[in-house]
Enzyme design. Sequence first.
Site, PDB file in Angstrom:
ATOM      1  N   LEU A 231       0.823  -1.204   0.000  1.00 24.67           N
ATOM      2  CA  LEU A 231       0.000   0.000   0.000  1.00 24.67           C
ATOM      3  C   LEU A 231       0.863   1.262   0.000  1.00 24.67           C
ATOM      4  CD1 LEU A 231      -2.867   1.214   0.198  1.00 24.67           C
ATOM      5  CD2 LEU A 231      -2.619   1.151   2.691  1.00 24.67           C
ATOM      6  N   ASP A 232       0.630   2.120  -1.003  1.00 26.16           N
ATOM      7  CA  ASP A 232       1.309   3.415  -1.124  1.00 26.16           C
ATOM      8  C   ASP A 232       2.827   3.298  -1.192  1.00 26.16           C
ATOM      9  OD1 ASP A 232      -1.207   4.592  -0.960  1.00 26.16           O
ATOM     10  OD2 ASP A 232      -1.084   4.877   1.206  1.00 26.16           O
ATOM     11  N   GLU A 233       3.323   2.183  -1.699  1.00 24.57           N
ATOM     12  CA  GLU A 233       4.773   1.961  -1.771  1.00 24.57           C
ATOM     13  C   GLU A 233       5.274   1.831  -3.200  1.00 24.57           C
ATOM     14  OE1 GLU A 233       7.001   1.983   0.518  1.00 24.57           O
ATOM     15  OE2 GLU A 233       6.007   1.683   2.439  1.00 24.57           O
TER      16      GLU A 233
END
Length: 288
Positions: A231-233
């Site tokens: 997530l969000d990486e």
Amino acid sequence: MEAVNEVEHIMTVQCPEGPGIVHAVSGFLFEQGRDIVELKQFGDPAAGRFFMRLDVSGADAPELTDAMRAAFGPVAARFNMEWTLEPRGTKRRVLIMVSKFGHCLNDLLYRSRMGELPIDIVAVVSNHEDHRGLVEWHDIPYYHVPVTRETKPAAEARLLELLDDYDVELVVLARYMQVLSDDLSRRLTGKTINIHHSFLPSFKGAKPYHQAYERGVKTVGATAHYVNSELDEGPIIAQQVVEVDHTFSPADLIAAGRDSECKALSNAVKWHCQSRVFLDGNRTVVLR
């Protein structure tokens, strides 16, 4: 004398770093009667990778693109290249996903309609009905695919059907507030761009503007990145920031960030669809 029609192509190359790459590619293009209009390159010494994007032109000819692709094969094989060659201005088939916040969707629809983005928006998928009128006004199909914990597998299966039906080349998450499953994220690696409403890697996850308020930030921003299973990486493509101060409430920060979100996302979509973005491990090389 009859005028000769000119045609332009965009070529991209990435391969292990080594001598002779530019010479081999430019020599091939010279032999093909092509003129290099623009060339951008980058060598990453840490990763040992080389990246190049070329804008080339020359006289038009029947079956030109296929003939050039076939002729370049031996050159590519010699340097173990990953490469593309396509006519300049080729539009990508894009599917947009959105939830309730519509500013990024509206911005992409407008920019596409005005010819600012080299995309063909073939469909919009949402887990809400809020934007049906806007999307259908643009004469684009709108699909309402609700998502709950229980229905998520079926919803993602429906999404995959739509991707196949519309021959989608790029998925854009324009404030789509559902987390894709790890399996779907892996299947869409390098083909899905998300806009996150913070300047990553700061303030990941939910309510980043509220997190920013609690930390008293002096700038807020937005990050457009490729989606992966973390997530969000995912690898970052584009970022935008705007200055704020201690007087800004969380609502003020949200309002201030909207333009940053639109601009970061539209830049990322444009650069991706112009073949300017290369994946380099967990980061990107953007040749512009």
